[in-house]
Design a protein around this motif. Sequence first.
Motif, PDB file in Angstrom:
ATOM      1  N   GLU A  81       0.816  -1.225   0.000  1.00 10.78           N
ATOM      2  CA  GLU A  81       0.000   0.000   0.000  1.00 10.78           C
ATOM      3  C   GLU A  81       0.843   1.266   0.000  1.00 10.78           C
ATOM      4  O   GLU A  81       0.431   2.311  -0.491  1.00 10.78           O
ATOM      5  N   ARG A  82       2.004   1.178   0.618  1.00  8.64           N
ATOM      6  CA  ARG A  82       2.935   2.320   0.599  1.00  8.64           C
ATOM      7  C   ARG A  82       4.337   1.775   0.809  1.00  8.64           C
ATOM      8  O   ARG A  82       4.520   0.683   1.327  1.00  8.64           O
ATOM      9  N   TRP A  83       5.323   2.562   0.355  1.00  3.43           N
ATOM     10  CA  TRP A  83       6.712   2.142   0.507  1.00  3.43           C
ATOM     11  C   TRP A  83       7.134   2.271   1.966  1.00  3.43           C
ATOM     12  O   TRP A  83       6.732   3.230   2.644  1.00  3.43           O
ATOM     13  N   PRO A  84       7.936   1.312   2.481  1.00  7.47           N
ATOM     14  CA  PRO A  84       8.328   1.355   3.898  1.00  7.47           C
ATOM     15  C   PRO A  84       9.322   2.473   4.211  1.00  7.47           C
ATOM     16  O   PRO A  84      10.022   2.949   3.311  1.00  7.47           O
ATOM     17  N   ASP A  85       9.362   2.867   5.481  1.00  5.16           N
ATOM     18  CA  ASP A  85      10.361   3.842   5.928  1.00  5.16           C
ATOM     19  C   ASP A  85      11.744   3.323   5.554  1.00  5.16           C
ATOM     20  O   ASP A  85      12.002   2.122   5.641  1.00  5.16           O
ATOM     21  N   GLY A  86      12.607   4.234   5.149  1.00  3.99           N
ATOM     22  CA  GLY A  86      13.961   3.844   4.740  1.00  3.99           C
ATOM     23  C   GLY A  86      14.089   3.651   3.234  1.00  3.99           C
ATOM     24  O   GLY A  86      15.194   3.515   2.724  1.00  3.99           O
ATOM     25  N   SER A  87      12.948   3.641   2.505  1.00  2.00           N
ATOM     26  CA  SER A  87      12.994   3.523   1.037  1.00  2.00           C
ATOM     27  C   SER A  87      13.692   4.744   0.453  1.00  2.00           C
ATOM     28  O   SER A  87      13.445   5.867   0.899  1.00  2.00           O
ATOM     29  N   ILE A  88      14.536   4.522  -0.549  1.00  2.00           N
ATOM     30  CA  ILE A  88      15.204   5.644  -1.233  1.00  2.00           C
ATOM     31  C   ILE A  88      15.138   5.433  -2.741  1.00  2.00           C
ATOM     32  O   ILE A  88      15.427   4.344  -3.238  1.00  2.00           O
ATOM     33  N   ILE A  89      14.739   6.495  -3.462  1.00  2.00           N
ATOM     34  CA  ILE A  89      14.791   6.505  -4.929  1.00  2.00           C
ATOM     35  C   ILE A  89      15.736   7.629  -5.337  1.00  2.00           C
ATOM     36  O   ILE A  89      15.632   8.742  -4.815  1.00  2.00           O
ATOM     37  N   VAL A  90      16.678   7.317  -6.225  1.00  2.00           N
ATOM     38  CA  VAL A  90      17.620   8.328  -6.705  1.00  2.00           C
ATOM     39  C   VAL A  90      17.464   8.462  -8.209  1.00  2.00           C
ATOM     40  O   VAL A  90      17.324   7.462  -8.908  1.00  2.00           O
ATOM     41  N   LYS A  91      17.535   9.684  -8.688  1.00  2.00           N
ATOM     42  CA  LYS A  91      17.377   9.908 -10.122  1.00  2.00           C
ATOM     43  C   LYS A  91      18.472  10.821 -10.642  1.00  2.00           C
ATOM     44  O   LYS A  91      18.687  11.907 -10.120  1.00  2.00           O
ATOM     45  N   ASP A  92      19.172  10.337 -11.675  1.00  2.00           N
ATOM     46  CA  ASP A  92      20.144  11.161 -12.390  1.00  2.00           C
ATOM     47  C   ASP A  92      19.451  11.688 -13.639  1.00  2.00           C
ATOM     48  O   ASP A  92      18.877  10.896 -14.395  1.00  2.00           O
ATOM     49  N   GLY A  93      19.487  12.973 -13.869  1.00  2.00           N
ATOM     50  CA  GLY A  93      18.879  13.565 -15.064  1.00  2.00           C
ATOM     51  C   GLY A  93      19.960  14.079 -16.003  1.00  2.00           C
ATOM     52  O   GLY A  93      20.872  14.794 -15.586  1.00  2.00           O
ATOM     53  N   TRP A  94      19.857  13.680 -17.288  1.00  2.00           N
ATOM     54  CA  TRP A  94      20.856  14.049 -18.300  1.00  2.00           C
ATOM     55  C   TRP A  94      20.164  14.793 -19.446  1.00  2.00           C
ATOM     56  O   TRP A  94      18.957  14.645 -19.640  1.00  2.00           O
ATOM     57  N   ASP A  95      20.930  15.521 -20.237  1.00  2.00           N
ATOM     58  CA  ASP A  95      20.302  16.230 -21.372  1.00  2.00           C
ATOM     59  C   ASP A  95      20.378  15.437 -22.674  1.00  2.00           C
ATOM     60  O   ASP A  95      19.852  15.879 -23.691  1.00  2.00           O
ATOM     61  N   GLY A  99      26.686  10.627 -23.929  1.00  2.00           N
ATOM     62  CA  GLY A  99      27.644  11.735 -23.948  1.00  2.00           C
ATOM     63  C   GLY A  99      27.060  13.061 -23.482  1.00  2.00           C
ATOM     64  O   GLY A  99      27.588  14.123 -23.784  1.00  2.00           O
ATOM     65  N   GLY A 100      25.941  12.987 -22.761  1.00  2.00           N
ATOM     66  CA  GLY A 100      25.267  14.212 -22.348  1.00  2.00           C
ATOM     67  C   GLY A 100      25.837  14.810 -21.068  1.00  2.00           C
ATOM     68  O   GLY A 100      26.725  14.249 -20.432  1.00  2.00           O
ATOM     69  N   THR A 101      25.282  15.954 -20.719  1.00  2.00           N
ATOM     70  CA  THR A 101      25.672  16.655 -19.494  1.00  2.00           C
ATOM     71  C   THR A 101      24.755  16.225 -18.358  1.00  2.00           C
ATOM     72  O   THR A 101      23.548  16.069 -18.563  1.00  2.00           O
ATOM     73  N   PHE A 102      25.340  16.055 -17.173  1.00  4.41           N
ATOM     74  CA  PHE A 102      24.568  15.729 -15.981  1.00  4.41           C
ATOM     75  C   PHE A 102      23.845  16.995 -15.516  1.00  4.41           C
ATOM     76  O   PHE A 102      24.485  17.983 -15.191  1.00  4.41           O
ATOM     77  N   GLU A 103      22.509  16.957 -15.510  1.00  4.94           N
ATOM     78  CA  GLU A 103      21.750  18.172 -15.214  1.00  4.94           C
ATOM     79  C   GLU A 103      21.148  18.219 -13.821  1.00  4.94           C
ATOM     80  O   GLU A 103      21.063  19.273 -13.215  1.00  4.94           O
ATOM     81  N   TYR A 104      20.645  17.075 -13.348  1.00  2.98           N
ATOM     82  CA  TYR A 104      19.951  17.062 -12.051  1.00  2.98           C
ATOM     83  C   TYR A 104      20.246  15.805 -11.257  1.00  2.98           C
ATOM     84  O   TYR A 104      20.298  14.709 -11.817  1.00  2.98           O
ATOM     85  N   LEU A 105      20.390  15.979  -9.940  1.00  2.40           N
ATOM     86  CA  LEU A 105      20.368  14.847  -9.009  1.00  2.40           C
ATOM     87  C   LEU A 105      19.124  15.052  -8.148  1.00  2.40           C
ATOM     88  O   LEU A 105      18.989  16.086  -7.485  1.00  2.40           O
ATOM     89  N   SER A 106      18.204  14.087  -8.186  1.00  6.42           N
ATOM     90  CA  SER A 106      16.984  14.196  -7.378  1.00  6.42           C
ATOM     91  C   SER A 106      16.834  12.930  -6.562  1.00  6.42           C
ATOM     92  O   SER A 106      17.227  11.847  -7.015  1.00  6.42           O
ATOM     93  N   PHE A 107      16.279  13.069  -5.362  1.00  3.71           N
ATOM     94  CA  PHE A 107      16.050  11.866  -4.558  1.00  3.71           C
ATOM     95  C   PHE A 107      14.876  12.060  -3.623  1.00  3.71           C
ATOM     96  O   PHE A 107      14.422  13.190  -3.368  1.00  3.71           O
ATOM     97  N   MET A 108      14.354  10.953  -3.149  1.00  3.65           N
ATOM     98  CA  MET A 108      13.287  10.967  -2.138  1.00  3.65           C
ATOM     99  C   MET A 108      13.556   9.818  -1.174  1.00  3.65           C
ATOM    100  O   MET A 108      13.921   8.729  -1.598  1.00  3.65           O
ATOM    101  N   GLU A 109      13.405  10.097   0.130  1.00  5.23           N
ATOM    102  CA  GLU A 109      13.624   9.067   1.156  1.00  5.23           C
ATOM    103  C   GLU A 109      12.413   9.028   2.073  1.00  5.23           C
ATOM    104  O   GLU A 109      11.961  10.077   2.560  1.00  5.23           O
TER     105      GLU A 109
END
Length: 155
Positions: A81-95, A99-109
């Motif tokens: 029903e929901r993700w447990p405490d301690g769950s982490i999602i990390v996202k790298d965003g590129w253009d 060979g692209g440029t690293f644009e964003y680091l986003s995460f949720m815990e």
Amino acid sequence: MRTSTIVLALFLGGCNASDADALRDQLRDDDYRNTYMRAPGWEDGRLPAEGGPHGGFIDLYINDVMVEAIEQAEASGEALERWPDGSIIVKDGWDAAEGGTFEYLSFMERRDGGWFWGEYRGSGRLISAGKNDNTCVGCHSAGDDQVRAFGLPPY
Ligand code: HEC
């Protein structure tokens, strides 16, 4: 605004930034790009984004807490029903896909039943951070348990 309110706002803003820095450093120490699993449906690297503001191409990683929750739901067939405490999602965003440029680091815990959010530009500048951060929740409330890129297991 009363001075005490301004002081409190500055204090909380500072906490959010240092909390986000601490989590970012932990993720780097974990070497998430090499040690975390890819998120469900995002097993191939640098897939085009699905319309989010996080770069044109993204890599999505999940930590072991989420991997275990998925395995349990798959094995039992019981819907999570929901993700447990301690769950982490990390996202790298590129253009670009390659060979692209690293644009964003986003995460949720997951912390105490809510998500702690953080996002940085590729340059390292903090964009926004905080528990239940309004900057992020507005869009993310459209997803299952506020996750936009994939649903809750079993799949
Ligand atoms: C305009 C809408 C929008 C806003 C605002 C937004 N996001 Fe997202 N986000 C998305 C969408 C859509 C995805 C799905 C993948 C993609 O297209 O990038 C996503 C994916 C993510 C993911 C991967 C896990 C998931 O939920 O799919 C993370 C982590 C994330 N966003 C963090 C943040 C943070 C941190 C903020 C606030 C600073 C934020 N987002 C603000 C739309 C948004």
